[in-house]
Design a protein around this motif. Structure first.
Motif, PDB file in Angstrom:
ATOM      1  N   LEU A  22      83.582  68.949  48.792  1.00  0.00           N
ATOM      2  CA  LEU A  22      84.316  67.690  48.712  1.00  0.00           C
ATOM      3  C   LEU A  22      83.376  66.511  48.952  1.00  0.00           C
ATOM      4  O   LEU A  22      83.432  65.495  48.243  1.00  0.00           O
ATOM      5  N   ILE A  26      82.550  63.504  46.297  1.00  0.00           N
ATOM      6  CA  ILE A  26      82.679  62.081  46.648  1.00  0.00           C
ATOM      7  C   ILE A  26      81.342  61.373  46.451  1.00  0.00           C
ATOM      8  O   ILE A  26      81.279  60.257  45.934  1.00  0.00           O
ATOM      9  N   PHE A  30      80.958  58.160  44.024  1.00  0.00           N
ATOM     10  CA  PHE A  30      80.775  56.856  44.669  1.00  0.00           C
ATOM     11  C   PHE A  30      79.344  56.768  45.194  1.00  0.00           C
ATOM     12  O   PHE A  30      79.067  57.110  46.343  1.00  0.00           O
ATOM     13  N   SER A  33      78.039  54.773  48.645  1.00  0.00           N
ATOM     14  CA  SER A  33      78.712  55.126  49.889  1.00  0.00           C
ATOM     15  C   SER A  33      77.977  54.498  51.063  1.00  0.00           C
ATOM     16  O   SER A  33      76.771  54.318  51.047  1.00  0.00           O
ATOM     17  N   ILE A 189      81.625  66.875  55.084  1.00  0.00           N
ATOM     18  CA  ILE A 189      81.946  65.920  54.018  1.00  0.00           C
ATOM     19  C   ILE A 189      80.869  64.836  53.904  1.00  0.00           C
ATOM     20  O   ILE A 189      80.275  64.667  52.835  1.00  0.00           O
ATOM     21  N   MET A 193      77.943  64.208  51.002  1.00  0.00           N
ATOM     22  CA  MET A 193      77.738  62.905  50.363  1.00  0.00           C
ATOM     23  C   MET A 193      76.288  62.469  50.475  1.00  0.00           C
ATOM     24  O   MET A 193      75.684  61.989  49.509  1.00  0.00           O
ATOM     25  N   THR A 210      77.154  68.878  42.677  1.00  0.00           N
ATOM     26  CA  THR A 210      78.360  69.204  43.442  1.00  0.00           C
ATOM     27  C   THR A 210      78.453  70.699  43.701  1.00  0.00           C
ATOM     28  O   THR A 210      78.754  71.141  44.820  1.00  0.00           O
TER      29      THR A 210
END
Length: 287
Positions: A22, A26, A30, A33, A189, A193, A210
């Motif tokens: 996840l 993300i 994005f 971040s 998480i 990222m 990913t």
């Protein structure tokens, strides 16, 4: 609230593969971040994990060791903790030795012995260097595997902490195991990222980045299974399993998670949130 071994392994899977995957997703969607947001979440969850390790896992390890060998049993717990620390430290050193010579700036005389940026800490700079130098597909594949190993390394002891806590065998320990899994999933998480953003910037496709990040969570399942298996061998097995997982997790927090948080937000706030996290962990255990 006792649950089955299958359930706890499924929870470890969600925390490991789901959390990092996840975060990776993300991170690819994005790119801008906030480093501060990631840093603060890492600091807080790292602190909570330290609290749970110190007030739950280590305490149970010492108790089980004393039940097995009396007062001298505490040395079983101490040795298990040190074993966990030095095994993870040694694995990290092997990865550093394999990657550092291939990244030119790390060989400069004025470069510090420790990692001085996030890319170095998670070995993304190794992949980026091969991309910039026009490395072969094999070189890039090897770099990707090394990155995955660096990310996955701490998932084994984190999984062991979940499995070992579950192996204690009480309702409270089951709650603690689930709580640890939730915390580990949360900290995975922002970690996912932080890793996928430079991977994509280095030329890797979003899907591949990913999937690679998600796959790095698989060792957590193995760690959870090992923690349960060793923990159910008896008092000495439980003491060693909890001690080893505690030592490995403490090194991961202080040697990986917190340095990453500080490098992403060079202020006093991460230190404050670590203390807050430890207090939250203490409250979760004793309330």
């Amino acid at each position: 609230m006792m649950i089955s071994m299958t359930d706890i392994l499924l929870i470890a899977t969600i925390a490991g593969v789901g959390g990092t995957g996840l975060g990776g997703l993300i991170g690819t969607l994005f790119k801008n971040s906030s480093n501060r947001m990631i840093s603060l979440l890492l600091s807080l969850t790292g602190g909570v994990m330290v609290g749970i390790v110190c007030f739950e896992l280590l305490a149970e390890s010492v108790e089980a060791a004393k039940d097995f060998a009396g007062e001298t049993g505490i040395f079983i717990a101490v040795l298990s903790v040190l074993l966990g620390v030095f095994i993870v430290l040694g694995l990290n050193a092997l990865i550093d030795r394999a990657t550092s010579p291939q990244v030119p700036h790390t060989a400069e005389p004025d470069h510090p012995a420790a990692h001085d940026n996030v890319d170095e800490l998670v070995h993304v700079d190794h992949y980026i260097e091969h991309t910039r130098s026009g490395g072969t597909k094999r070189d890039l594949w090897i770099a990707g595997v090394i990155i995955a190993c660096a990310i996955a390394l701490h998932n084994i002891p984190e999984g062991m902490s979940i499995g070992s806590t579950y192996a204690i065998g009480s309702d409270g320990s089951t709650v603690s195991a689930i709580m640890l899994a939730v915390l580990i999933g949360l900290h995975n998480i922002p970690e996912g990222m932080a890793v996928t953003v430079p991977l994509v910037a280095g030329g890797m496709s979003r899907l591949k980045a990913t999937l690679l990040t998600a796959a790095s969570g698989i060792p957590m399942i193995i760690g959870a299974a090992i923690g349960i298996w060793v923990g159910e061998m008896g008092e000495v097995g439980l003491a060693c399993s909890l001690g080893f997982a505690s030592g490995a997790m403490l090194y991961v927090v202080f040697g990986e998670i917190l340095p990453q948080a500080i490098l992403m937000d060079r202020s006093r706030i991460p230190a404050i949130l670590v203390v807050v996290g430890i207090l939250i962990g203490m409250c979760l255990i004793f309330l």
